[in-house]
Design a protein around this motif. Structure first.
Motif, PDB file in Angstrom:
ATOM      1  N   PRO A  44      -5.404  -0.467   4.817  1.00 25.87           N
ATOM      2  CA  PRO A  44      -4.418  -1.029   3.889  1.00 25.87           C
ATOM      3  C   PRO A  44      -4.726  -2.434   3.393  1.00 25.87           C
ATOM      4  N   CYS A  94      -1.132   5.637   2.470  1.00 27.49           N
ATOM      5  CA  CYS A  94      -2.233   5.595   3.438  1.00 27.49           C
ATOM      6  C   CYS A  94      -1.954   6.629   4.525  1.00 27.49           C
ATOM      7  N   ASP A  98       0.882  -1.168   0.000  1.00 26.89           N
ATOM      8  CA  ASP A  98       0.000   0.000   0.000  1.00 26.89           C
ATOM      9  C   ASP A  98       0.919   1.217   0.000  1.00 26.89           C
ATOM     10  N   THR A 115      -4.245   2.616  -1.109  1.00 27.40           N
ATOM     11  CA  THR A 115      -5.608   2.771  -0.588  1.00 27.40           C
ATOM     12  C   THR A 115      -6.012   4.225  -0.428  1.00 27.40           C
TER      13      THR A 115
END
Length: 259
Positions: free
Chosen positions: A221, A7, A4, A204
């Protein structure tokens, strides 16, 4: 392993739950996360989250919607100093946001250029936010790139084809969030189809923009796996092959992180 690449684990939405959020991400195959600082005063909190887990790294910058809230305008030296920390791996997020028009465009642009200079000096990737400002973002990045190259990622890409084309031309990566998995996002997926695989990242932008089947709920995530599954299918790839490719892309861009 998935990554990810963007975030916000310091946001109030995750208060008291960060260790469990990280565990759920790892259980879903998300081995690394970059949590993004959007206000310099929050840097200690963001840094502490990165220091709490081997899976988490962080980036430092001032979001364009927050540029008028800083006690004093951050300097190039301020941003470069943060890069001394071993887990600080990116500059941003920064950019231009005309959607809310909260702060003067010239102030946003000035801070954007300071972040570009920090990315150029440190070699860390510039993490760019663009909303309702495609032309100005493209023009500023092209002008700065002409002064000297810098690594760059267009985060949560949901802009038009022209911004994709122009930023790819200067070497940027494009990072796709849960928006790309929305049923209504066929136009965005058609842009994704044209992006070279070696320039694709996934993210994300948690706690925002959860992909189906979590749309409308808090994002986290772990859910990057849902976005990656949709995009892998779009490319005719297995989820495993897509994960391997995007993770390799991540490590090329975020070169401070050892694979």
């Amino acid at each position: 392993m998935l990554v990810d690449s963007h975030c916000h684990l310091d946001f109030p939405d995750f208060a008291g739950e960060v260790p469990e959020i990280i565990r759920r991400a790892q259980a879903a195959g998300v081995g690394r996360m970059v949590t993004i600082c959007t206000r310099l005063k929050e840097e200690p909190n963001v840094r502490a989250i990165a220091e709490s887990s081997d899976a988490v790294f962080y980036a430092v910058g001032v979001h364009p919607l927050n540029v008028g809230e800083e006690p004093q305008e951050p300097s190039l030296a301020d941003l470069v100093a943060f890069a001394e920390h071993p887990r600080m791996v990116g500059i941003g997020e920064t950019g231009l946001d005309y959607h809310y028009d909260r702060w003067p465009h010239d102030l946003q642009a000035r801070l954007f250029r300071t972040h570009v200079a920090a990315a150029r000096e440190t070699g860390l990737p510039l993490i760019v936010h663009a909303r309702d400002a495609d032309e100005d973002v493209a023009a500023l990045l092209e002008e700065e790139h002409a002064k000297g190259a810098f690594p760059c990622v267009m985060h949560c890409f949901s802009s038009g084809r022209e911004l994709a084309r122009r930023t790819l031309a200067i070497g940027a990566c494009l990072s796709f969030s849960g928006v790309a998995a929305f049923k209504s996002a066929e136009a965005l997926r058609s842009i994704f189809d044209e992006v070279p695989l070696e320039r694709v990242l996934v993210e994300t932008d948690a706690p925002y923009l959860a992909p189906p089947p979590h749309r409308g709920k808090r994002n986290e995530p772990a859910y990057v796996a849902e976005t990656a599954r949709v995009l892998a299918e779009r490319r005719g790839m297995t989820p495993e092959a897509f994960a391997e490719a995007t993770t390799a892309n991540f490590h090329r861009l975020f070169s401070k992180i050892a694979p």
